[in-house]
Design a protein around this motif. Structure first.
Motif, mmCIF file in Angstrom:
data_model
loop_
_atom_site.group_PDB
_atom_site.id
_atom_site.type_symbol
_atom_site.label_atom_id
_atom_site.label_comp_id
_atom_site.label_asym_id
_atom_site.label_seq_id
_atom_site.Cartn_x
_atom_site.Cartn_y
_atom_site.Cartn_z
ATOM 1 N N LEU A 71 0.853 -1.194 0.000
ATOM 2 C CA LEU A 71 0.000 0.000 0.000
ATOM 3 C C LEU A 71 0.882 1.234 0.000
ATOM 4 O O LEU A 71 1.891 1.292 0.708
ATOM 5 N N GLU A 72 0.509 2.210 -0.824
ATOM 6 C CA GLU A 72 1.218 3.479 -0.863
ATOM 7 C C GLU A 72 0.335 4.568 -0.271
ATOM 8 O O GLU A 72 -0.755 4.828 -0.771
ATOM 9 N N MET A 73 0.807 5.201 0.792
ATOM 10 C CA MET A 73 0.065 6.291 1.440
ATOM 11 C C MET A 73 0.825 7.595 1.199
ATOM 12 O O MET A 73 1.875 7.834 1.799
ATOM 13 N N LYS A 100 3.942 -2.431 -9.600
ATOM 14 C CA LYS A 100 2.710 -3.231 -9.583
ATOM 15 C C LYS A 100 1.550 -2.531 -8.882
ATOM 16 O O LYS A 100 0.438 -3.047 -8.849
ATOM 17 N N LEU A 101 1.811 -1.356 -8.322
ATOM 18 C CA LEU A 101 0.746 -0.626 -7.629
ATOM 19 C C LEU A 101 -0.290 -0.096 -8.614
ATOM 20 O O LEU A 101 0.050 0.364 -9.703
ATOM 21 N N TYR A 102 -1.567 -0.167 -8.233
ATOM 22 C CA TYR A 102 -2.646 0.412 -9.033
ATOM 23 C C TYR A 102 -3.653 1.056 -8.091
ATOM 24 O O TYR A 102 -3.745 0.699 -6.910
ATOM 25 N N SER A 103 -4.402 2.034 -8.597
ATOM 26 C CA SER A 103 -5.342 2.786 -7.768
ATOM 27 C C SER A 103 -6.641 2.026 -7.571
ATOM 28 O O SER A 103 -7.236 1.523 -8.531
ATOM 29 N N THR A 104 -7.075 1.942 -6.336
ATOM 30 C CA THR A 104 -8.313 1.237 -6.008
ATOM 31 C C THR A 104 -8.829 1.710 -4.656
ATOM 32 O O THR A 104 -8.096 2.360 -3.889
ATOM 33 N N PRO A 159 -13.990 -2.803 -2.465
ATOM 34 C CA PRO A 159 -12.725 -2.348 -1.902
ATOM 35 C C PRO A 159 -11.907 -3.512 -1.341
ATOM 36 O O PRO A 159 -12.464 -4.485 -0.826
ATOM 37 N N VAL A 160 -10.611 -3.394 -1.451
ATOM 38 C CA VAL A 160 -9.750 -4.415 -0.865
ATOM 39 C C VAL A 160 -9.436 -4.035 0.577
ATOM 40 O O VAL A 160 -9.527 -2.872 0.979
ATOM 41 N N ASP A 161 -9.073 -5.021 1.359
ATOM 42 C CA ASP A 161 -8.701 -4.791 2.751
ATOM 43 C C ASP A 161 -7.187 -4.744 2.879
ATOM 44 O O ASP A 161 -6.478 -5.570 2.302
ATOM 45 N N PHE A 162 -6.698 -3.795 3.641
ATOM 46 C CA PHE A 162 -5.284 -3.739 3.981
ATOM 47 C C PHE A 162 -5.202 -3.534 5.481
ATOM 48 O O PHE A 162 -5.270 -2.409 5.974
ATOM 49 N N VAL A 177 4.099 0.603 2.296
ATOM 50 C CA VAL A 177 4.004 -0.435 3.322
ATOM 51 C C VAL A 177 3.879 -1.794 2.639
ATOM 52 O O VAL A 177 3.032 -1.970 1.760
ATOM 53 N N ILE A 178 4.750 -2.724 3.006
ATOM 54 C CA ILE A 178 4.709 -4.082 2.461
ATOM 55 C C ILE A 178 4.312 -5.017 3.596
ATOM 56 O O ILE A 178 5.037 -5.154 4.591
ATOM 57 N N LEU A 179 3.152 -5.656 3.460
ATOM 58 C CA LEU A 179 2.542 -6.419 4.542
ATOM 59 C C LEU A 179 2.516 -7.908 4.222
ATOM 60 O O LEU A 179 1.857 -8.332 3.263
ATOM 61 N N PRO A 180 3.222 -8.721 4.981
ATOM 62 C CA PRO A 180 3.156 -10.169 4.760
ATOM 63 C C PRO A 180 1.731 -10.689 4.958
ATOM 64 O O PRO A 180 0.981 -10.163 5.784
#
Length: 424
Positions: free
Chosen positions: A248-250, A288-292, A376-379, A261-264
């Motif tokens: 996730l990019e904030m 590989k990041l895309y907007s969602t 929406p995806v969950d992070f 943030v790279i989350l296992p």
């Protein structure tokens, strides 16, 4: 035979940096040069992180690769022979020519120079009655934008207070006591210091009333209650099956900087992720990041970190600088045999609903010898993760800070009444 002489190099960058768009540069060569600088810094960042994650396996790691590399590069300008060659390779510098090395840092530092959000300062403390080599002084002053000041290192407590006061002032009092008086004495000849401070606010702020006590899983068996921030908004996100993780990019407001943030996917996947990232550039993640639409859960946290980096430098192939064979003959007008005796780094980060404030410091002591799917995806960052503060528009992602959160303290917040809740 004269007694060994000592110099100290301290560097202090802040955890979050404002960087104007690289696309604003007029010279396409500058764009390419900064991209190459970023690529090399990203490699150095992961190399150092790999060593620190092993060295401090039970701690939250946070450090500034930009700080460490800049400080060591300032020392490299004054090095010769095999010492210089080891630093060129170990730091991943863009050239073995001191003028080109200095120019590469000047391109990056110049980007920040007029920023009202980011403050960067370099300084050189020189033993009283000693003078810098003219070429060395000119390169640091003109390219690293540093200033020099004479000081009596023999009065170690007074000298340490002066250096640390300069550091504290330029980091909003976030980094204190970088250089202990015991690191200085009458044989100290130089202290190089870089200070950076930044305070950034999120583009998408987390509503404070949506912060609740929720579980953060330390592993499969242990968990603690922590203040967990909650938000639903549009972010850049990626599923990373090869890393068994998500990203996730904030972004931060009024800047081209963001927290990546790279989350296992596993509660115990941090160590495996760290190993995989040794051979996977951050650019492969950001590509590989895309907007969602993303539902984000992210813990509020503060972290402080301090480490002595001598062994890390040695493991990265930079050992000669710590030995009696070190060659730093281009620093002083009257060359003396100098060697590094310590590399000290301190860092601090505070992540909350508004944004991030951070600082870091490095000290090197030398003596004479990086279309939206629905729903929406969950992070949910409710388990150990890795994060980096990077420049989004640099082709390789310029990593200013890198860290991981593996342990958080138990904190229980009072739950607001249901009328105060906003639906995510």
């Amino acid at each position: 035979m004269r007694s060994p002489k000592t110099w100290v190099c301290g560097l202090l960058p802040l955890l979050v940096l404002y960087i104007p768009s690289i696309n604003a540069m007029n010279d396409s060569n500058d764009v390419r040069d900064v991209a190459e600088f970023s690529r090399r810094l990203a490699i150095f960042s992961i190399n150092v992180y790999g060593k620190l994650s092993l060295l401090k396996s039970n701690e939250n790691v946070v450090f500034s690769p930009f700080s460490i590399q800049t400080c060591a590069a300032m020392a490299r300008i004054g090095a010769e022979g095999q010492t210089a060659e080891e630093l060129d390779r170990g730091l991943g510098l863009v050239s073995s020519n001191v003028t080109e090395i200095a120019e590469s840092y000047n391109r990056v530092l110049s980007i920040y120079e007029k920023s009202n959000i980011l403050r960067i300062a370099n300084k050189i403390y020189v033993m009283q009655d000693y003078a810098l080599n003219d070429e060395y002084n000119a390169l640091l002053a003109q390219k690293f934008l540093s200033s020099a000041e004479n000081i009596d290192f023999g009065q170690s407590e007074k000298a340490a207070n002066a250096i640390n006061g300069w550091v504290e002032e330029r980091t909003n009092n976030l980094i204190k006591n970088l250089i202990p008086p015991s690191a200085l004495n009458g044989l100290t000849r130089l202290v190089l210091v870089n200070a950076i401070h930044f305070k950034g606010t999120w583009v998408h702020k987390f509503p404070k009333h949506a912060t609740h006590s929720e579980l953060f899983y330390l592993n499969d068996d242990e968990s603690v209650n922590v203040p967990m921030m909650n938000l639903k908004d549009r972010f850049r996100y990626a599923d990373l099956p090869d890393l068994d993780a998500t990203a996730l990019e904030m972004p931060y407001a009024d800047s081209d900087l963001s927290m990546l943030v790279i989350l296992p996917k596993s509660k115990t996947g941090l160590q495996q992720l760290e190993k995989k990232l040794q051979s996977v550039p951050l650019s492969q993640v950001t590509d590989k990041l895309y907007s969602t639409q993303v539902i984000v859960k992210f813990p509020k946290f503060k972290a402080e970190f301090q480490v002595e980096l001598t062994n890390v430098f040695k493991e990265l192939g930079m050992s000669r600088m710590f030995s009696s064979k070190a060659e730093f003959g281009k620093m002083l007008q009257s060359p003396e045999s100098l060697q590094v005796s310590a590399v000290i780094h301190k860092a601090f980060i505070d992540v909350n609903e508004e944004g991030t404030e951070a600082a870091a410091a490095t000290g090197v002591v030398v003596r004479k010898k990086r279309s939206a799917p629905m729903p929406p995806v969950d992070f949910y960052a409710n388990r150990p993760f890795i994060y980096a503060i990077t420049h989004r528009e640099a082709q390789q992602g310029l990593p200013i800070f890198l860290g991981s959160v593996s342990r958080l303290s138990e904190v229980t917040l009072q739950t607001p009444s249901s009328s105060e809740h906003d639906e995510l």
